[in-house]
Enzyme design. Structure first.
Site, PDB file in Angstrom:
ATOM      1  CD  GLU A  91       2.539  22.922  37.193  1.00 61.10           C
ATOM      2  OE1 GLU A  91       3.721  22.874  36.804  1.00 61.10           O
ATOM      3  OE2 GLU A  91       2.021  23.951  37.622  1.00 61.10           O
ATOM      4  CG  LEU A 219      25.520  16.694  47.455  1.00 55.85           C
ATOM      5  CD1 LEU A 219      25.257  15.904  48.719  1.00 55.85           C
ATOM      6  CD2 LEU A 219      26.795  16.179  46.772  1.00 55.85           C
ATOM      7  CB  CYS A 340      13.783  19.859  37.158  1.00 57.88           C
ATOM      8  SG  CYS A 340      13.467  18.269  36.447  1.00 57.88           S
TER       9      CYS A 340
HETATM   10  N1  SAH Z   1      11.909  16.152  45.974  1.00 61.62           N
HETATM   11  C1  SAH Z   1      12.824  15.491  45.145  1.00 61.62           C
HETATM   12  C2  SAH Z   1      12.383  15.409  43.699  1.00 61.62           C
HETATM   13  C3  SAH Z   1      11.700  16.610  43.144  1.00 61.62           C
HETATM   14  S1  SAH Z   1      12.688  18.057  42.946  1.00 61.62           S
HETATM   15  C4  SAH Z   1      14.190  16.119  45.254  1.00 61.62           C
HETATM   16  O1  SAH Z   1      14.313  17.183  45.848  1.00 61.62           O
HETATM   17  O2  SAH Z   1      15.132  15.518  44.762  1.00 61.62           O
HETATM   18  C5  SAH Z   1      13.632  17.633  41.474  1.00 61.62           C
HETATM   19  C6  SAH Z   1      14.942  18.371  41.353  1.00 61.62           C
HETATM   20  O3  SAH Z   1      14.720  19.762  41.042  1.00 61.62           O
HETATM   21  C7  SAH Z   1      15.747  18.360  42.650  1.00 61.62           C
HETATM   22  O4  SAH Z   1      17.093  18.092  42.391  1.00 61.62           O
HETATM   23  C8  SAH Z   1      15.569  19.767  43.129  1.00 61.62           C
HETATM   24  O5  SAH Z   1      16.563  20.148  44.037  1.00 61.62           O
HETATM   25  C9  SAH Z   1      15.574  20.542  41.848  1.00 61.62           C
HETATM   26  N2  SAH Z   1      15.084  21.924  41.964  1.00 61.62           N
HETATM   27  C10 SAH Z   1      14.212  22.422  42.860  1.00 61.62           C
HETATM   28  N3  SAH Z   1      14.019  23.750  42.651  1.00 61.62           N
HETATM   29  C11 SAH Z   1      14.788  24.073  41.581  1.00 61.62           C
HETATM   30  C12 SAH Z   1      15.002  25.297  40.868  1.00 61.62           C
HETATM   31  N4  SAH Z   1      14.378  26.403  41.187  1.00 61.62           N
HETATM   32  N5  SAH Z   1      15.853  25.263  39.815  1.00 61.62           N
HETATM   33  C13 SAH Z   1      16.467  24.122  39.446  1.00 61.62           C
HETATM   34  N6  SAH Z   1      16.297  22.957  40.072  1.00 61.62           N
HETATM   35  C14 SAH Z   1      15.466  22.918  41.137  1.00 61.62           C
END
Ligand code: SAH
Ligand code: SF4
Length: 371
Positions: A91, A219, A340
């Site tokens: 996606e 973080l 996201c």
């Molecule tokens: N793997 C990388 C980039 C993809 S995830 C990372 O973890 O940074 C992109 C962002 O979405 C990350 O900050 C992640 O923690 C966040 N994320 C994942 N699941 C989520 C959810 N259910 N609700 C909101 N943000 C989420």
């Protein structure tokens, strides 16, 4: 299977052309056709000799992806489902921002990091995307606008879709160099953001590339205990190691770092957590800022719920009073699960017909199936 020519940076394309008996300017012409005129077949490159076109055709495809499904949300967010050459599905999301069109790209099919709140991690990594497959996501979103005669350009890119970009480091770096290239799409480095769950060794390596793009760190917790309980990666790279790498990044690049912090009710959103976060970031106040992110509930992870508005505001106030730059992130495309962290890997075509992508389609939404 022939690789996509989108997988070559401009330097690599020049090297390939020279290896194949052409001059540098030939590569420059091809680059122009690919990224400025955005042709879909080598035959359209009318100033390239026929025998060289044949060579290109023998070695590469242009676009390796097929568009399977498009959903457009009320706020203009568009979610695309693309099929990779081996039938796997990924996606990509386009968000309309005040400042332009922003695309969120996927870098892996599935993710091995396995954060306990994330939908993308529900499927173990099947494979890395190639640089060409990542670049093609941008090209197809741009094509979507080109074909509608809309004079709009993808101006911002966030590497925040499915996958851990620093677990597919070389392909992600090549992708960034390609879209950033001044002679092509020319997406400014400061308009590109890569988000990592915190692979400290790769953060150091990234610091040394000299790329001026934005770095975001997921973080999500102010101490090791909470972070390990929601992010397994914290066992390999606990906060001490992560922050050594971040300090090195800041010292080397002199750039600010963004911290992403999902607000999970009762888990990491207490005033005590906010105070710990202020203490953790105190020594680099001017160089960091924190993005407070509303949690998008994932049905498989029902132990987590979204923090209340009051708790988010109280948390925000403590950070602000502590002198930490902080914003509460606005959501996009919630009616099509395009925010996201809501992107899910789909490994096979059949999944596309059954998975949430279809289920969440609402009547008032424009939906198009392209086969
Ligand atoms: N793997 C990388 C980039 C993809 S995830 C990372 O973890 O940074 C992109 C962002 O979405 C990350 O900050 C992640 O923690 C966040 N994320 C994942 N699941 C989520 C959810 N259910 N609700 C909101 N943000 C989420
Ligand atoms: Fe992977 Fe990022 Fe999801 Fe963690 S949050 S499982 S690193 S995609």
């Amino acid at each position: 299977m022939k690789p996509s020519i989108y997988g070559l940076t401009r330097e690599q394309l020049i090297a390939w052309a020279i290896d194949n008996g052409a001059k540098k300017f030939r590569a420059t012409q091809i680059w122009d056709w690919l990224y400025k005129k955005r042709v879909q077949s080598f035959d359209e490159m009318t100033n390239i000799a026929k025998d060289f076109i044949a060579k290109l055709d023998d070695c590469f495809v242009i676009n390796p992806l097929q568009q399977r499904l498009v959903q457009e949300a009320k706020d203009g967010t568009v979610k695309y489902l693309f099929e990779l050459p081996d039938g796997m599905l990924v996606e990509t999301v386009l968000m309309r921002q005040k400042y332009g069109l922003s695309v969120c790209v996927t870098t892996q099919v599935g993710c091995n990091i396995g954060c306990t709140f994330c939908a993308s991690g529900l499927i173990k990594k099947q494979r890395d995307l190639t640089a060409g497959e990542i670049t093609a996501q941008i090209m197809l979103v741009q094509k979507y606008f080109d074909e509608r005669g809309l004079d709009e350009r993808v101006s911002h890119v966030v590497v925040m879709g499915i996958g851990e970009p620093f677990d597919n480091y070389d392909n992600v770096i090549n992708f960034i160099k390609t879209i950033n290239d001044d002679n092509g799409l020319a997406i400014g480095a400061r308009h590109i953001t890569v988000s990592t769950s915190g692979l400290a060794n790769k953060i150091r390596e990234f610091a040394e590339t000299g790329l001026q793009i934005n770095l975001a760190i997921s973080l999500h917790a102010p101490n090791n205990e909470v972070r390990t309980s929601i992010m397994r990666i914290n066992r390999s790279f606990p906060l001490e190691k992560l922050f050594e790498a971040i300090d090195y990044y800041i010292k080397t690049t002199n750039r600010r770092v963004t911290f992403e912090y999902i607000m999970l009710s009762g888990i990491n959103d207490r005033p005590q957590h906010a105070r710990e976060l202020v203490a953790l970031l105190r020594d680099k106040k001017k160089l960091v800022y924190v993005n407070l992110i509303p949690y998008n509930p994932v049905s498989e992870h029902d132990q987590y719920t979204r923090s209340s508005k009051e708790d988010v505001l109280a948390f925000y106030d403590i950070l602000k009073k502590g002198g930490i730059n902080c914003v509460i992130r606005q959501e996009h495309g919630t009616d099509i699960d395009a925010a996201c962290g809501q992107l899910r890997s789909k490994t096979m075509k059949n999944d596309a017909e059954t998975a949430s992508f279809d289920e969440k389609i609402k009547n008032d939404m424009y939906t198009q199936v392209i086969s």
